[in-house]
Design an enzyme around this catalytic site. Sequence first.
Site, PDB file in Angstrom:
ATOM      1  CG  ASP A   8      39.385  62.635   8.658  1.00  0.00           C
ATOM      2  OD1 ASP A   8      39.075  62.166   7.560  1.00  0.00           O
ATOM      3  OD2 ASP A   8      40.264  62.130   9.393  1.00  0.00           O
ATOM      4  CG  ASP A  10      39.204  56.195   8.120  1.00  0.00           C
ATOM      5  OD1 ASP A  10      38.443  55.474   8.775  1.00  0.00           O
ATOM      6  OD2 ASP A  10      39.260  56.183   6.877  1.00  0.00           O
TER       7      ASP A  10
HETATM    8  P1  B16 Z   1      38.672  53.471   1.652  1.00  0.00           P
HETATM    9  P2  B16 Z   1      39.445  59.760   6.069  1.00  0.00           P
HETATM   10  C1  B16 Z   1      40.595  58.025   4.398  1.00  0.00           C
HETATM   11  O1  B16 Z   1      39.609  58.334   5.335  1.00  0.00           O
HETATM   12  C2  B16 Z   1      41.783  57.348   5.065  1.00  0.00           C
HETATM   13  O2  B16 Z   1      42.460  58.269   5.910  1.00  0.00           O
HETATM   14  C3  B16 Z   1      42.738  56.874   4.011  1.00  0.00           C
HETATM   15  O3  B16 Z   1      43.828  56.200   4.628  1.00  0.00           O
HETATM   16  C4  B16 Z   1      42.004  55.909   3.047  1.00  0.00           C
HETATM   17  O4  B16 Z   1      42.882  55.462   2.029  1.00  0.00           O
HETATM   18  C5  B16 Z   1      40.819  56.653   2.431  1.00  0.00           C
HETATM   19  O5  B16 Z   1      39.969  57.100   3.482  1.00  0.00           O
HETATM   20  C6  B16 Z   1      40.018  55.760   1.503  1.00  0.00           C
HETATM   21  O6  B16 Z   1      39.451  54.737   2.260  1.00  0.00           O
HETATM   22  O7  B16 Z   1      39.682  52.558   1.055  1.00  0.00           O
HETATM   23  O8  B16 Z   1      37.969  52.911   2.863  1.00  0.00           O
HETATM   24  O9  B16 Z   1      37.701  54.014   0.615  1.00  0.00           O
HETATM   25  O10 B16 Z   1      40.660  59.932   6.915  1.00  0.00           O
HETATM   26  O11 B16 Z   1      39.298  60.796   4.969  1.00  0.00           O
HETATM   27  O12 B16 Z   1      38.179  59.579   6.871  1.00  0.00           O
HETATM   28 MG    MG Z   2      41.734  60.854   8.731  1.00  0.00          MG
END
Ligand code: B16
Ligand code: MG
Length: 214
Positions: A8, A10
């Site tokens: 993953d 974030d």
């Molecule tokens: P975006 P991951 C996710 O990333 C985040 O944890 C989540 O908080 C966020 O809403 C989602 O990506 C979408 O992100 O708005 O930048 O498209 O943890 O799966 O790497």
């Molecule tokens: Mg994450």
Amino acid sequence: MIQGVIFDLDGVLVSTDEFHYLGWQRLADSEGIYFDRRINERLRGVSRMESLAILLERATKTYSPPEKEAMAARKNAYYRELLQQITPRDVLPGVLPVLEGLKVAGIKTAIASSSRNCPLILERTGLAGRFDAVADGNHITNSKPDPEIFLLAARRLGLPAQVCLVVEDAEAGVTGALAAGMKVLAVGFAAADARAQLRAKGLGDVSVPQMLAV
Ligand code: B16
Ligand code: MG
């Protein structure tokens, strides 16, 4: 035997999870909607529009679909403003040694992130080009907890699900990885998740042999 590790982004490779929180908090404050870090926990790994739906559970007025699109775009603008600060120094402790150790061991690596900002973050952190495959929010229809992103990452690695280990910091991500039939190393905010085969505070607290022996 593990042959591929799927990360993953974030909250696992870089602390952009804090920037997501600050972006949503700013949006909520500007709309007079109650929001806090506890509610924010439910947004981890969840797509942008699904995150907005959770935030709007506390709204006192209803918003039209175009208004919701505009709110999501505003949050993304706040978030991207914060992303301008990101440099290679923001890669979390343990990430680079683990990537190096996996490479030496001949293990394939991939990213499975729900984020549509994934390419920008990989570029700014210097992590672009360090993985054998990338699957992100631009490539899928159903975000975590659906297993789609993990299955796509494994397909791009050319590996069956059973030989893949997923590293996740989100409850939704752990659910999705297990539903995909993969093993899980839970870190950060998911480090207490009893469903994971391996748990650690972060990638700096686990060794490559431990990861490959799950
Ligand atoms: P975006 P991951 C996710 O990333 C985040 O944890 C989540 O908080 C966020 O809403 C989602 O990506 C979408 O992100 O708005 O930048 O498209 O943890 O799966 O790497
Ligand atoms: Mg994450």
